[in-house]
Design an enzyme around this catalytic site. Structure first.
Site, PDB file in Angstrom:
ATOM      1  N   ASP A  49     -15.747 -17.333  36.607  1.00 56.60           N
ATOM      2  CA  ASP A  49     -16.058 -17.415  35.184  1.00 56.60           C
ATOM      3  C   ASP A  49     -17.260 -16.552  34.796  1.00 56.60           C
ATOM      4  OD1 ASP A  49     -16.190 -18.251  32.558  1.00 56.60           O
ATOM      5  OD2 ASP A  49     -17.191 -20.142  33.022  1.00 56.60           O
TER       6      ASP A  49
ATOM      7  N   ASP B 149     -15.234 -12.556  29.134  1.00 58.07           N
ATOM      8  CA  ASP B 149     -15.187 -13.867  29.784  1.00 58.07           C
ATOM      9  C   ASP B 149     -13.896 -14.084  30.582  1.00 58.07           C
ATOM     10  OD1 ASP B 149     -15.363 -16.510  30.478  1.00 58.07           O
ATOM     11  OD2 ASP B 149     -15.541 -17.265  28.442  1.00 58.07           O
TER      12      ASP B 149
END
Ligand SMILES: *[C@@H]1O[C@H](CO)[C@@H](O)[C@H](O)[C@H]1NC(C)=O
Ligand SMILES: *[C@@H]1O[C@H](CO)[C@@H](O)[C@H](O)[C@H]1NC(C)=O
Ligand SMILES: *[C@@H]1O[C@H](CO)[C@@H](O)[C@H](O)[C@H]1NC(C)=O
Ligand SMILES: *[C@@H]1O[C@H](CO)[C@@H](O)[C@H](O)[C@H]1NC(C)=O
Length: 462
Positions: free
Chosen positions: A104, A294
């Site tokens: 992430d 992201d």
């Protein structure tokens, strides 16, 4: 996944919270995903970040280089649920136990489900502190809230291995309570790949320990993600691409890597958003708009007015309802062409990624959804629907993000099937000890998060 954080804590973060490196030890033999504050005029926070960076660089230059063997490593990624999430593997403890973790770039904490977690962690593999001789309990509470759920536990340190690197006393969180939406078996946790100021635990992220200590040949990591969303024979787990640590793999891209500097302080990985074109028509974007890059978010979120303007270019589109609130539907027969730019090269997003889900034989759900982010955070989030289209490089110094066109070798991996990578921890070829003390009093509590409200609950909808 973008965590909800308390902006004031970022502003209050002292710049000089990094100690000298300790016990940087080379050993022989191994192999293995932010949002920052909006760009603002140079202020104390930014200057503090620059000071920090310089100091880290000096530590890397004078503390690490002579004693540490520089190295590279890679981690094979798994594509879960038709491009919904991408996970890799790492190992924690002595003896080392491997775990699958979501990669992430939208957050900065490493956390794993604990053996005392109970039912909220389901049937995933869990970390048992009492089975590791190198476990150290920092005993500070940890909690983090993402748009799609929350995790709670305490902060600890242990040896963490990934891609052939071993970091002693790596800070991370041992999680006892977690929203079910965050953990889909076999995933046991999440590896935050953004910058330390965003870490709820206050701990320096693994990647940043490695980059700042001079462990990597090049102080960067790179990501290639596969596409299975339009493959009707895809399984729930498929090969997901790769995370390269300390190098870029020139077999995976063509041409040059177009780097754009992060336009402010180092918290999230983010860029200016300068243009979006849909079916050849440019969408109006306010100047100063920024976008978080992201890997932990499936789709592409943006302000409601912009999302509306995007779908206005796609005839037959309309706001979706029910669980798809915030998304739009459009006729699957329409090929949607989207191009985006961050101030350099213009990148295309495949129509396969725009048609995120199919509601009926004729109606598709688009990848662009409405989201609200807090003041001072990027207003857009570009997740995997964009990242599948490029080779992405996250560079430590100067802090910047680079994109390059995928090579035919990388493109051929889309929908190709094959064996799902198992945990690849390998043999350790480079070892470091954490180079930072946790900034004191920096643990953020979710109850303080209200200032930065982010609503993108659709992250893990599928
Ligand atoms: C670590 O410390 C926390 C907070 O004091 C405590 O709740 C937890 O049980 C401790 N864990 C272990 C394995 O001792
Ligand atoms: C999926 O989309 C890509 C990009 O448009 C295309 O090249 C590929 O053939 C598609 N795969 C399938 C199985 O339709
Ligand atoms: C680079 O990528 C190619 C294609 O996936 C792979 O065969 C090769 O092993 C990779 N090399 C390194 C050093 O990662
Ligand atoms: C890293 O870990 C050590 C050992 O737990 C701890 O004292 C400290 O928080 C961290 N920093 C340094 C410089 O060791």
């Amino acid at each position: 996944m973008i965590p909800l954080i308390f902006l004031a804590s970022l502003l209050a973060l002292p710049a000089d919270t990094f100690g000298a490196p300790t016990n940087v030890v080379p050993v022989s033999g191994q192999s293995i995903s932010l949002l920052r504050r909006n760009p603002s005029p140079r202020d104390a926070t930014q200057r503090g970040a620059l000071a920090k960076r310089q100091r880290d660089n000096l530590i890397a230059k004078y503390g690490g280089a002579t004693t540490l063997k520089r190295s590279t490593g890679y981690n094979s990624i798994v594509n879960q649920d038709y491009d919904s999430s991408y996970y890799g593997s790492l190992a924690i403890g002595t003896p080392a136990v491997s775990f699958d973790v979501i990669l992430d770039t939208g957050s900065s904490d490493l956390w794993v489900a604990s053996s005392s977690c109970g039912t909220s962690c389901g049937s995933v593999a869990t970390y048992n502190p009492s089975s590791s001789s190198t476990f150290q309990n920092l005993s500070t509470p940890f909690d983090i809230t993402y748009g799609s759920g929350a995790a709670e536990g305490y902060v600890a340190q242990d040896t963490v291995q990934m891609a052939g690197f071993s970091v002693a006393s790596q800070g991370f969180a041992v999680v006892d309570v977690v929203s079910t939406s965050l953990l889909t078996s076999p995933v046991s946790g999440l590896l935050g790949l953004a910058w330390q100021p965003l870490a709820s635990s206050g701990q320096m992220p693994l990647w940043q320990t490695l980059a700042s200590s001079g462990s990597w040949d090049s102080a960067l990591f790179a990501v290639q993600l596969t596409r299975y969303t339009n493959d009707s024979s895809a399984q729930t787990l498929e090969p997901g691409g790769v995370l390269n640590m300390g190098y870029t793999n020139s077999s995976l891209y063509t041409g040059s890597i177009d780097y754009i500097d992060i336009p402010g302080t180092d918290t999230y990985w983010y860029l200016p958003l300068t243009s979006i074109t849909v079916q050849g028509t440019s969408i109006t974007i306010d100047s100063g708009t920024t976008v978080a890059i992201d890997t932990g978010t499936t789709n592409i979120g943006g302000p409601a007015s912009s999302i509306e303007a995007i779908y206005a270019q796609i005839s037959g589109s309309q706001p979706a309802t029910g669980q798809w609130q915030g998304y739009y539907s459009f006729p699957c027969s329409t090929t949607v062409n989207v191009e985006v730019s961050f101030g350099g090269t213009t990148w295309s997003i495949s129509s396969a990624d725009i048609a995120f889900a199919q509601l009926s034989s004729t109606e598709c759900i688009g990848a662009f959804f409405e989201t609200t982010t807090g003041t001072g955070t990027p207003s857009w989030i570009f997740g995997d629907a964009f990242l599948k289209n490029v080779y992405s490089v996250f560079r430590y110094n100067p802090p910047s993000i680079g994109f390059a066109s995928l090579s035919s070798v990388a493109i051929a991996e889309n929908g190709a099937g094959g064996a799902v990578p198992s945990a690849t921890i390998g043999t350790v070829s480079a070892a470091v000890t954490n180079t930072s003390d946790a900034p004191r009093g920096h643990a953020l509590s979710a109850s303080l998060s209200a200032l930065l409200f982010l609503a993108f609950s659709a992250v893990l909808l599928l």
